[in-house]
Motif scaffolding. Structure first.
Motif, mmCIF file in Angstrom:
data_model
loop_
_atom_site.group_PDB
_atom_site.id
_atom_site.type_symbol
_atom_site.label_atom_id
_atom_site.label_comp_id
_atom_site.label_asym_id
_atom_site.label_seq_id
_atom_site.Cartn_x
_atom_site.Cartn_y
_atom_site.Cartn_z
ATOM 1 N N GLN A 20 0.836 -1.199 0.000
ATOM 2 C CA GLN A 20 0.000 0.000 0.000
ATOM 3 C C GLN A 20 0.869 1.247 0.000
ATOM 4 O O GLN A 20 0.599 2.210 -0.709
ATOM 5 N N SER A 23 2.441 1.963 -3.282
ATOM 6 C CA SER A 23 1.460 2.519 -4.201
ATOM 7 C C SER A 23 1.221 3.992 -3.900
ATOM 8 O O SER A 23 1.121 4.818 -4.806
ATOM 9 N N ARG A 40 3.068 2.070 -15.076
ATOM 10 C CA ARG A 40 3.601 1.498 -13.838
ATOM 11 C C ARG A 40 3.678 -0.018 -13.991
ATOM 12 O O ARG A 40 2.666 -0.673 -14.220
ATOM 13 N N ASN A 66 -3.027 0.088 -8.829
ATOM 14 C CA ASN A 66 -1.881 0.992 -8.868
ATOM 15 C C ASN A 66 -0.883 0.744 -9.990
ATOM 16 O O ASN A 66 0.058 1.529 -10.147
ATOM 17 N N TYR A 67 -1.052 -0.322 -10.732
ATOM 18 C CA TYR A 67 -0.104 -0.625 -11.813
ATOM 19 C C TYR A 67 -0.857 -0.897 -13.109
ATOM 20 O O TYR A 67 -2.055 -1.204 -13.095
#
Lengths: 85, 357
Positions: A20, A23, A40, A66-67
């Motif tokens: 987390q 991120s 990412r 996040n990616y």
């Protein structure tokens, strides 16, 4: 990948917290740079063993947000790099 | 982040831990904030015991069922869906709270948004026409988003590709208000002709709502099928991984939500003690604390400035954490210089702990 930590719920929480944080660092970096980070990519050092499918899903839920690209295992990433050459 | 356990105290019960916790916070903390209670229960009766003392709409149950058609999501339990994971042949649909915790000044409130993820799995060898994520899928999800959220379009759909063993999964993510989740699920299932899947749910609600779900007979609470599992946090019980069917405040360290005030702690602790070994997980957490650093100096309310009492194999333990987020925040040295003398005066010692071990 510390799959063995899944048997230690507190250790597992710690690992997820680290993910987390990683991120959240993107958001901070974007703010500092003033430009969006477009692509990412994350490479995880090993695939999830069969018995840890639930663990993989918990991680993937965070990574998905996040990616753009997630590689489970170095082999996968090497394939990507070869494709770029 | 630095984590410490307070050593030297024998704390046999939650009530004793609550007393120590109260004294500790009075001495070390500059502000009183709400508490996050996480408790896991093996029996519905235990929820009733706690519910009388701590009414909440965030009690949770964990169950599964087969889903045949999209219309199912019009039923009332789906209006308070905490998490969901639906699996169909080579596609998946999941729902999770969309929580972004700030580094400072966390407000303790639950998220009003959820992330809905639709995943298409491509198994090796992947045919040429599937080498790239399906643009039609993106378009359809954009249209669904637009129907349910004014101004939303396919630009609001985030894509993530995941590669494993030659296989590829394309996940399409949408962030939506929690109120819209049942409609999203219905529309996604209908648009992509998803049928005959296995679904695992976390339902949230009052004790009465949870009991109604449990007694409805429509959901199974054990014997999860292969490739499906309870969405409660896993814990070790008798050397095996186990997930309780009922909980309050799941995963509070990762996804904290304030569900109790400090003045409720003594009575709640008394009830929790009454549950004995049937209470499988119990922790009470205070986050984003402003530590009193002495000489009128206060630390900022960094997210991982925390104090927690937690049920151990034997008795209870008390833990505290300190986080220097930015360079200009007070350093660990200053925190320790302020808190160690106070803790030692109270007859305890700080021991550094690593949660990764």
């Amino acid at each position: 990948m510390p799959w063995n930590h899944y048997n230690n719920p507190t250790g597992w929480q710690s690992f997820i917290t680290q993910l987390q944080r990683q991120s959240a660092a993107f958001a901070q970096a974007q703010q500092t740079l003033g430009v969006p980070i477009q692509q990412r990519i994350i490479v995880l050092s090993s695939k999830a063993p069969e018995a840890f499918h639930a663990a993989q899903q918990e991680i993937l839920a965070i990574l998905n947000e996040n990616y753009q690209e997630v590689f489970w295992g170095n082999e996968e990433f090497e394939t990507l790099l070869q494709g770029l050459q | 982040m630095s984590h410490y356990k307070l050593m030297g105290w024998e704390i046999p019960t939650c009530q004793a831990a609550a007393g120590k916790f109260h004294l500790l916070m009075q001495s070390l903390s500059a502000s009183a904030t709400g508490l996050c209670l996480e408790a896991h229960f093996s029996e519905l009766e235990l929820l009733h015991m706690l519910g009388n003392e701590l009414p909440s709409s965030s009690y949770a149950c964990y169950c599964w069922k087969r889903v045949a058609q999209p219309g199912e999501f019009r039923d009332s339990p789906y209006r308070s869906l905490g998490k969901a994971c639906l699996r169909f042949a080579n596609r998946e649909l999941s729902v999770a709270p969309s929580l972004s915790l700030p580094a400072y000044g966390w407000d303790g409130k639950p998220s009003r948004f959820a992330t809905i993820t639709y995943t298409e799995n491509h198994i090796a060898p992947i045919p040429t026409e599937s080498r790239q994520p399906n643009e039609a899928t993106l378009k359809v999800l954009g249209e669904i988003a637009n129907t349910l959220m004014a101004g939303a379009n396919e630009g609001d759909v985030k894509l993530c590709r995941s590669w494993s063993g030659g296989n590829r999964s394309d996940s399409f993510l949408l962030r939506a208000p929690t109120d819209n989740v049942p409609q999203f699920l219905e529309m996604v299932m209908a648009q992509f002709s998803l049928a005959d899947g296995i679904a695992s749910f976390e339902f949230l609600g009052s004790i009465n709502q949870i009991e109604a779900i449990y007694r409805s007979g429509r959901y199974a609470f054990s014997d999860f099928p292969k490739n499906s599992w309870s969405l409660n946090r896993a814990l070790q019980k008798n050397g095996q991984m186990w997930r309780a069917p009922f909980a309050l405040g799941r995963d509070s360290l990762l996804y904290p939500v304030v569900n109790m005030e400090s003045n409720q702690l003594p009575e709640v602790a008394r009830v929790l003690d009454g549950m004995g070994e049937d209470l499988t997980v119990c922790s009470i957490l205070q986050k984003s604390i402003s530590w009193n650093l002495g000489s009128g100096r206060l630390s900022p309310k960094t997210l991982d400035n925390y104090a927690m009492l937690s049920k151990q194999r034997k008795g209870y333990g008390i833990f505290i954490g300190f986080e220097q987020y930015a360079d200009e925040d007070p350093p660990l040295k200053e925190f320790k210089a302020a808190v160690v003398p106070i803790i030692e005066h109270m007859g305890a010692k700080l021991k550094s702990v690593s949660y990764a071990g």
